[in-house]
Design a protein around this motif. Sequence first.
Motif, PDB file in Angstrom:
ATOM      1  N   THR B  70       2.484   7.243   9.936  1.00 42.39           N
ATOM      2  CA  THR B  70       1.216   7.869   9.556  1.00 42.39           C
ATOM      3  C   THR B  70       0.440   6.895   8.701  1.00 42.39           C
ATOM      4  O   THR B  70       1.002   6.244   7.818  1.00 42.39           O
ATOM      5  CB  THR B  70       1.429   9.156   8.714  1.00 42.39           C
ATOM      6  OG1 THR B  70       2.561   8.954   7.883  1.00 42.39           O
ATOM      7  CG2 THR B  70       1.556  10.367   9.551  1.00 42.39           C
ATOM      8  N   ARG B  71      -0.823   6.794   8.989  1.00 42.08           N
ATOM      9  CA  ARG B  71      -1.673   5.941   8.166  1.00 42.08           C
ATOM     10  C   ARG B  71      -2.042   6.729   6.916  1.00 42.08           C
ATOM     11  O   ARG B  71      -2.382   7.909   6.981  1.00 42.08           O
ATOM     12  CB  ARG B  71      -2.922   5.564   8.951  1.00 42.08           C
ATOM     13  CG  ARG B  71      -3.751   4.645   8.134  1.00 42.08           C
ATOM     14  CD  ARG B  71      -4.797   3.923   8.895  1.00 42.08           C
ATOM     15  NE  ARG B  71      -5.719   3.390   7.899  1.00 42.08           N
ATOM     16  CZ  ARG B  71      -6.952   3.091   8.115  1.00 42.08           C
ATOM     17  NH1 ARG B  71      -7.451   3.242   9.314  1.00 42.08           N
ATOM     18  NH2 ARG B  71      -7.703   2.624   7.155  1.00 42.08           N
ATOM     19  N   ALA B  79      -2.710   1.063   4.748  1.00 44.70           N
ATOM     20  CA  ALA B  79      -1.311   1.238   4.340  1.00 44.70           C
ATOM     21  C   ALA B  79      -0.726   2.349   5.213  1.00 44.70           C
ATOM     22  O   ALA B  79      -1.458   3.233   5.660  1.00 44.70           O
ATOM     23  CB  ALA B  79      -1.236   1.615   2.872  1.00 44.70           C
ATOM     24  N   TYR B  80       0.570   2.249   5.485  1.00 48.33           N
ATOM     25  CA  TYR B  80       1.199   3.199   6.409  1.00 48.33           C
ATOM     26  C   TYR B  80       2.493   3.727   5.798  1.00 48.33           C
ATOM     27  O   TYR B  80       3.109   3.074   4.950  1.00 48.33           O
ATOM     28  CB  TYR B  80       1.530   2.512   7.748  1.00 48.33           C
ATOM     29  CG  TYR B  80       0.386   1.745   8.351  1.00 48.33           C
ATOM     30  CD1 TYR B  80      -0.422   2.323   9.325  1.00 48.33           C
ATOM     31  CD2 TYR B  80       0.130   0.426   7.953  1.00 48.33           C
ATOM     32  CE1 TYR B  80      -1.466   1.606   9.890  1.00 48.33           C
ATOM     33  CE2 TYR B  80      -0.926  -0.283   8.512  1.00 48.33           C
ATOM     34  CZ  TYR B  80      -1.713   0.302   9.477  1.00 48.33           C
ATOM     35  OH  TYR B  80      -2.745  -0.397  10.027  1.00 48.33           O
ATOM     36  N   ARG B  81       2.893   4.922   6.263  1.00 51.69           N
ATOM     37  CA  ARG B  81       4.143   5.511   5.793  1.00 51.69           C
ATOM     38  C   ARG B  81       4.999   5.841   7.013  1.00 51.69           C
ATOM     39  O   ARG B  81       4.466   6.278   8.032  1.00 51.69           O
ATOM     40  CB  ARG B  81       3.811   6.784   5.001  1.00 51.69           C
ATOM     41  CG  ARG B  81       4.996   7.469   4.405  1.00 51.69           C
ATOM     42  CD  ARG B  81       4.585   8.576   3.459  1.00 51.69           C
ATOM     43  NE  ARG B  81       4.246   8.033   2.143  1.00 51.69           N
ATOM     44  CZ  ARG B  81       3.146   8.341   1.453  1.00 51.69           C
ATOM     45  NH1 ARG B  81       2.272   9.175   1.970  1.00 51.69           N
ATOM     46  NH2 ARG B  81       2.910   7.820   0.278  1.00 51.69           N
ATOM     47  N   SER B  82       6.291   5.595   6.894  1.00 47.35           N
ATOM     48  CA  SER B  82       7.161   5.921   8.024  1.00 47.35           C
ATOM     49  C   SER B  82       8.549   6.241   7.507  1.00 47.35           C
ATOM     50  O   SER B  82       8.993   5.674   6.502  1.00 47.35           O
ATOM     51  CB  SER B  82       7.227   4.727   8.978  1.00 47.35           C
ATOM     52  OG  SER B  82       8.101   5.013  10.033  1.00 47.35           O
ATOM     53  N   THR B  83       9.218   7.160   8.179  1.00 52.44           N
ATOM     54  CA  THR B  83      10.593   7.470   7.805  1.00 52.44           C
ATOM     55  C   THR B  83      11.504   7.063   8.955  1.00 52.44           C
ATOM     56  O   THR B  83      11.317   7.503  10.088  1.00 52.44           O
ATOM     57  CB  THR B  83      10.753   8.979   7.514  1.00 52.44           C
ATOM     58  OG1 THR B  83       9.763   9.332   6.549  1.00 52.44           O
ATOM     59  CG2 THR B  83      12.129   9.292   6.951  1.00 52.44           C
ATOM     60  N   ILE B  84      12.431   6.147   8.656  1.00 52.89           N
ATOM     61  CA  ILE B  84      13.352   5.680   9.691  1.00 52.89           C
ATOM     62  C   ILE B  84      14.768   6.019   9.262  1.00 52.89           C
ATOM     63  O   ILE B  84      15.197   5.604   8.169  1.00 52.89           O
ATOM     64  CB  ILE B  84      13.220   4.152   9.900  1.00 52.89           C
ATOM     65  CG1 ILE B  84      11.761   3.788  10.193  1.00 52.89           C
ATOM     66  CG2 ILE B  84      14.128   3.676  11.016  1.00 52.89           C
ATOM     67  CD1 ILE B  84      11.456   2.334  10.035  1.00 52.89           C
TER      68      ILE B  84
END
Lengths: 212, 205
Positions: B70-71, B79-84
Amino acid sequence: MKNSKTLAILKDNLWTNNPIFIQILGICSTLAVTNNLRNTVVMTLGVSFATALGSMTLSAMKDLIPRKVRMIIQVLVLSFFVILIDILLRAYLPEVSKQLGPYVGLIITNCILMGRAEAFAQANKPLLSFWDGLTSGLGYMAVLLAIAVVRELLGFGTLFGLRIMPEGFVTWTIMIMAPSAFFLAAMVMWWAKNKQAARAAKAKAPTQGGKA
Amino acid sequence: MKKESLGYVVIFTFVVCALFVFVLAAANQFTKAQATANREFTEKAAVLDALGIAWNDKAQAASIYDAQVTRIDGSSPRAYRSTIDGTEYLAVEQSGAGLWGTITIILAATPDAGRIRGIQLIAQNETPGLGGRIGEAWFLSQFRGEKSDGGVRVATGAESKGTGDTNPDNGVLDGVSGASRTSSAFEAIVNNALKRVRAVAGGTL
């Protein structure tokens, strides 16, 4: 008759009047792009097409161009083709466009484009000017490819990015940097001039012998 | 009108300029949608690569991006957020001066900027064959999983082996041989990006 002229132009641009080793044009790009064969191929293709199309267009409109502004018009037309190539690459071949980066714009700074527009397209028909531009580009390409083969092979140990030299080969960093292109281009010039001088001397020899 | 008269010269130059510029503008307009789509794809692919998320083709990259990244609204630069695998990561775009031109990267890291997840290069104009090698896989992949204690250091000169540092816990990376200035510039850009990750995690966009 026409065939002999096209052949004469081809020979002239590839050998007797080669843009690099006789006219000494386009040396900046010779230094900049020849450390890598892929960049060299793309750059020289770009120069060939831009010179050919630019010369053809300028030749077609030569009777309309006032002498006072002819250089401005030449720059305009040549940069038009360079920007057009850039726009089309960006849209349809984004990968190539990304790899080329600043090189596409640099085509316009190549003296061969203006040189052929001034020396040939101004006084010749469009199709012949196209051929002249294209063959000038090929003459430029031949020399640059030869230099790039040496530089990439010794500088990286590769050709077109494929490993050629054995693993333990110590790469020559100087070959990646501009100075190596200076002395390699000079060696090509020396070789070509020598060859041409030897040929000219040979052609003259019988008459001189007769006089003596 | 005579070809060399002032009136002809002015009108001719104007008409020729207008004509060629018009064609260029038309070509630009005509290819705009395609060029924008290419750019968006490049950006999405770069974010996925920085985050270490694998993708195969264009369509797959777009769907994975939409599902996992998600931006962050209002962030500029992006900036972006991600859950891995249950761990949260932040990715930021960062630009800075290289030796010749601007270098732009995407850096992904843990929100405390303690460990780099990965770096992807977006744009650079460094010397081909020297500074330009910062785009090569051996250089960028050594940042993957690198520990950062307030920043990382890109070794130059004799200290750099020039083949890539293999220890992810020392906070030191190999610079490019023959391109110390580009390597140092890259270090500064990476460290600024790490600062930005902390700032974004702290709520400053």
